[in-house]
Design a protein around this motif. Structure first.
Motif, PDB file in Angstrom:
ATOM      1  N   ASP A  26       4.789  12.721  -9.178  1.00 49.31           N
ATOM      2  CA  ASP A  26       6.865  12.590  -9.570  1.00 49.31           C
ATOM      3  C   ASP A  26       6.643  11.528 -10.599  1.00 49.31           C
ATOM      4  O   ASP A  26       6.971  10.533  -9.773  1.00 49.31           O
ATOM      5  CB  ASP A  26       7.766  13.332  -8.519  1.00 49.31           C
ATOM      6  N   ARG A  27       7.812  11.532 -12.128  1.00 52.06           N
ATOM      7  CA  ARG A  27       7.843  10.659 -12.673  1.00 52.06           C
ATOM      8  C   ARG A  27       9.136   9.342 -11.782  1.00 52.06           C
ATOM      9  O   ARG A  27       9.740   8.283 -11.517  1.00 52.06           O
ATOM     10  CB  ARG A  27       8.127  10.556 -13.558  1.00 52.06           C
ATOM     11  N   HIS A  28       9.982   9.789 -11.150  1.00 52.02           N
ATOM     12  CA  HIS A  28      11.648   9.362  -9.840  1.00 52.02           C
ATOM     13  C   HIS A  28      10.288   8.666  -8.745  1.00 52.02           C
ATOM     14  O   HIS A  28      10.713   7.447  -8.721  1.00 52.02           O
ATOM     15  CB  HIS A  28      12.162  10.098  -9.176  1.00 52.02           C
ATOM     16  N   ALA A  29       9.252   8.995  -8.221  1.00 52.36           N
ATOM     17  CA  ALA A  29       8.401   8.122  -7.487  1.00 52.36           C
ATOM     18  C   ALA A  29       7.752   7.555  -8.177  1.00 52.36           C
ATOM     19  O   ALA A  29       7.915   6.308  -7.158  1.00 52.36           O
ATOM     20  CB  ALA A  29       7.457   9.318  -6.670  1.00 52.36           C
TER      21      ALA A  29
ATOM     22  N   ASP B  28       1.119  -1.499   0.237  1.00 58.44           N
ATOM     23  CA  ASP B  28       0.275   0.044   0.195  1.00 58.44           C
ATOM     24  C   ASP B  28       0.630   1.494   0.213  1.00 58.44           C
ATOM     25  O   ASP B  28       1.713   1.979   1.235  1.00 58.44           O
ATOM     26  CB  ASP B  28      -0.661   0.019   1.329  1.00 58.44           C
ATOM     27  N   LEU B  29       0.988   1.941  -0.655  1.00 58.32           N
ATOM     28  CA  LEU B  29       1.675   3.599  -1.326  1.00 58.32           C
ATOM     29  C   LEU B  29       1.136   4.319  -1.436  1.00 58.32           C
ATOM     30  O   LEU B  29      -0.215   4.462  -2.077  1.00 58.32           O
ATOM     31  CB  LEU B  29       2.948   2.782  -2.562  1.00 58.32           C
ATOM     32  N   ALA B  30       1.733   5.728  -0.800  1.00 59.99           N
ATOM     33  CA  ALA B  30       1.081   6.716  -1.552  1.00 59.99           C
ATOM     34  C   ALA B  30       2.233   7.121  -2.117  1.00 59.99           C
ATOM     35  O   ALA B  30       3.170   7.840  -1.470  1.00 59.99           O
ATOM     36  CB  ALA B  30       0.505   7.892  -0.279  1.00 59.99           C
ATOM     37  N   VAL B  31       1.855   7.376  -3.718  1.00 56.33           N
ATOM     38  CA  VAL B  31       2.914   7.905  -4.268  1.00 56.33           C
ATOM     39  C   VAL B  31       2.872   9.519  -4.908  1.00 56.33           C
ATOM     40  O   VAL B  31       1.790   9.721  -5.874  1.00 56.33           O
ATOM     41  CB  VAL B  31       3.221   7.127  -6.054  1.00 56.33           C
ATOM     42  N   PRO B  32       3.989  10.444  -4.839  1.00 51.73           N
ATOM     43  CA  PRO B  32       4.004  11.181  -5.187  1.00 51.73           C
ATOM     44  C   PRO B  32       3.742  11.585  -6.581  1.00 51.73           C
ATOM     45  O   PRO B  32       4.303  10.702  -7.205  1.00 51.73           O
ATOM     46  CB  PRO B  32       5.721  12.138  -4.276  1.00 51.73           C
TER      47      PRO B  32
END
Lengths: 127, 536
Positions: free
Chosen positions: B408-411, B402-406
């Motif tokens: 942003d491509r790097h993220a 379970d991830l909250a991903v910013p």
């Protein structure tokens, strides 16, 4: 994991061919790096770009776009963007998008050599 | 006999109230008031008394407060004494109460009928009150001794039960720690003590030993043999033997000194949680079952070895089971399959499979408790005919990713790395992990660039879990409603090289995923992407 790029000009003894070794990931971030490396080479002097993908573990649509872009910049009559030594997961991606014009995936070095020899012969025959 | 007499005397001696019969209760049953008064006045100084003026009333009183003795008239208008006696004998709560018929019917046939109905004694009217008092006292004394003896035996059996139960492991968490497995087991004796057994041990290298066994017979002899078998089994398991060698050794040891020719059936397994294998061997025991993470239940075949403890020098075959994350390996004794309902129908292998089928187990304990519950429900209160042992080993599932991903491509790229790491812990095959990582990058980049427009601080949600035979990737974003699955396929094959390669990413996603669905739910785009894991 990042992308490592090694460029070998005049590969296979042919002046108008470059061999590029890719290792690591060709993704949304690293594709810009490849684009930058390729840019000075895409001045119309090359017939063929050979990508050796033995070390490449991942490719996404961003990476494919760079390869397609490179293909457009090579005004080759006889070559194109040629790929060899791809790992199964990379082959699978190319299989899904089927044949992109001018982008060819070779199953082996032998197959690639045969193709290059054929190309050489045509050049010498002045076609 | 001598021994038990001396034991009971000491037990009796420790209870001062035993010879004092004044607390004992006598139930007088007669529809004639005068008779009742006569008996009451004769007995009231010596015992506590209750009175019922009819058969029905007697049954009600006896069941509610079982007395120590019943003086029972035969001829009564509502329910005669013989019938009352028969019913009292059928009821476990009143079965053992001494019953004395007091009646004017003095033919032999009546007496015979009385004894056949379950009478302890029979006194004909008119009676001598002294005789009645003497018989009542004598029967109450016998009852008191009997009660004391039973209580002592019950006390000893309770202690025996505790000892037996405490030899079986209950610290399942500690024993399975670090194995990547969960385990849970129960043993329910049909009587106070039983002959079923189980064992759970953590072996070196993070493997788990598990066994369920069943000693021939029931009750105390079975329990004693069970203790021997358990001890031998434990030593052999600690020596690190594989299942078939372990059973072979146990067989030889039990054969060595077995004058009563008792035997044990059992299934032993060594489970490797990291590799996802269970190697098991069976000695005359019911076939183990597998409940997959997807809720499919089946019995496992494999060669059956013979029972252990009868013929020395035998070799036992083994079988190996693949255990995927979330799969549960179920061992049980025949007390499960041979549990009978009140109509005499066995629970059977079909009952076992029906109880497990469709169960998306949340833990090993969940599986054991559901199965035990199903056996109990099927028995519907009928007395258990045999001991019941159930043991489940479940290969643990990692918690969902379970991830909250910013935005942003790097993220997004970082998230694909975390997805891959999670896939390794969830034993998701490499090729499926490749596909899931590709799908996450493609969809993630679309979300970042189009839905969230790389807004600083914006995030989207990525969840990945195993669900049955699929890995399910869920990607949620708060951008404007947009169904990427409706994007037209990119034009690839033609030679129009100046045409932009739109939709290539989602085309790849479709190519590598087994199914895809989009909804707009609660202000969020929800994209569900599933990848089959069964060797597509």
């Amino acid at each position: 994991m990042s992308l490592r790029i090694e460029i070998d000009r005049n590969a296979a003894g042919a002046e108008r061919t470059a061999r590029i070794h890719l290792a690591g990931r060709l993704d949304t971030v690293t594709s810009a790096q490849l684009e930058k490396e390729l840019d000075p080479m895409l001045d119309g002097r090359l017939d063929s770009l050979i990508f050796d993908l033995a070390g490449l573990e991942f490719i996404s649509s961003a990476g494919i776009r760079v390869l397609v872009h490179a293909r457009k910049s090579i005004q080759a009559q006889h070559g194109g963007v040629l790929m060899v030594n791809a790992q199964p997961q990379i082959v699978k991606v190319f299989e899904i998008i089927k044949a992109l014009p001018g982008l060819t995936v070779f199953e082996s070095e032998a197959e690639l050599d045969q193709y290059l020899a054929e190309m050489q012969r045509r050049v010498q025959e002045g076609r | 006999m001598l021994q038990s007499a001396s034991v009971s005397t000491s037990a009796v001696g420790s209870r001062p109230s035993l010879m004092d019969l004044s607390e004992r209760r006598v139930l007088i049953v007669d529809d004639t008031r005068a008779e009742v008064d006569l008996l009451v006045s004769a007995l009231k100084g010596d015992y506590r008394l209750s009175v019922a003026l009819g058969g029905q009333a007697a049954l009600g009183l006896a069941e509610k407060h079982p007395p120590d003795l019943i003086l029972l008239d035969v001829v009564m208008p509502d329910l005669d004494g013989f019938e009352v006696c028969r019913r009292l004998r059928e009821n476990a709560a009143t079965r053992d109460i001494p019953i004395v018929f007091l009646t004017a019917l003095d033919e032999v046939s009546s007496k015979t009928e009385g004894f056949e109905a379950g009478a302890t004694d029979y006194i004909t009217k008119p009676f001598e009150m002294l005789e009645v008092k003497a018989r009542v006292r004598s029967l109450l004394k016998a009852k008191a001794y009997n009660d004391a003896f039973r209580e002592m035996v019950a006390d000893e059996l309770r202690v025996a039960r505790n000892i037996q139960s405490s030899t079986l492991p209950h610290d399942f968490r500690a024993r399975s720690a670090g194995t990547g497995l969960e385990v849970y087991a129960v043993m329910e004796p049909a009587r106070e003590v039983g002959g079923d057994l189980y064992e759970v041990l953590c072996l070196p290298g993070g493997r788990l030993f598990a066994a369920v066994g069943d000693v021939s017979g029931k009750g105390i002899p079975a329990a004693m043999f069970m203790m021997v078998a358990t001890a031998l089994l434990r030593v052999a398991a600690r020596d690190g033997l594989e299942a078939p060698e372990l059973i072979a050794r146990l067989n030889d040891q039990l054969c060595e000194d077995n004058p009563t020719s008792m035997f044990v059936t059992l299934t032993c397994a060594v489970v490797d949680g990291a590799a996802g294998t269970a190697r098991y061997a069976i000695a005359g025991h019911p076939a183990p079952a597998l409940l997959t993470a997807g809720g499919e239940a089946r019995l496992l075949g494999g060669d059956l070895g013979t029972i252990a403890g009868v013929e020395p020098g035998l070799a036992f075959p083994s079988a190996t089971l693949e255990l995927a994350p979330g799969d549960t390996f179920v061992l049980y004794s025949d007390g499960v399959t041979e549990s009978f309902d009140p109509a005499g129908r066995a629970f059977g292998e079909s009952g076992l499979l029906a109880a497990l089928h469709g169960v998306r187990a949340t833990s090993a304990r969940d599986v054991v408790e559901r199965l035990l519950e199903a056996v109990r429900a099927s028995a519907a209160g009928a007395e258990p005919s045999d001991d019941i042992a159930i043991l489940a080993v479940r290969r643990a599932l990692p918690a969902p990713l379970d991830l909250a991903v910013p935005a942003d491509r790097h993220a997004v790229v970082d998230a694909t790395a975390r997805l891959r790491a999670w896939c390794r812990t969830a034993a998701i095959p490499e090729d499926a992990a490749d596909d899931l990582a590709l799908a996450l990058e493609e969809v993630g980049v679309n979300v970042v660039v189009h839905a969230l427009r790389e807004r600083p601080g914006a995030q989207f949600r990525v969840r990945l879990r195993r669900e049955g035979t699929e890995a399910v990737l869920e990607i949620r974003d708060t951008g404007p409603p947009f169904n990427p699955l409706e994007a037209p396929p990119p034009v690839i094959a033609g030679s129009h090289e100046n045409q932009p390669l739109g939709g290539l990413g989602i085309h790849l996603v479709r190519g590598v995923m087994t199914r895809a669905a989009w909804t707009f739910d609660g202000g969020e785009n929800v994209l569900i992407l599933a990848r089959a894991l069964d060797g597509r």
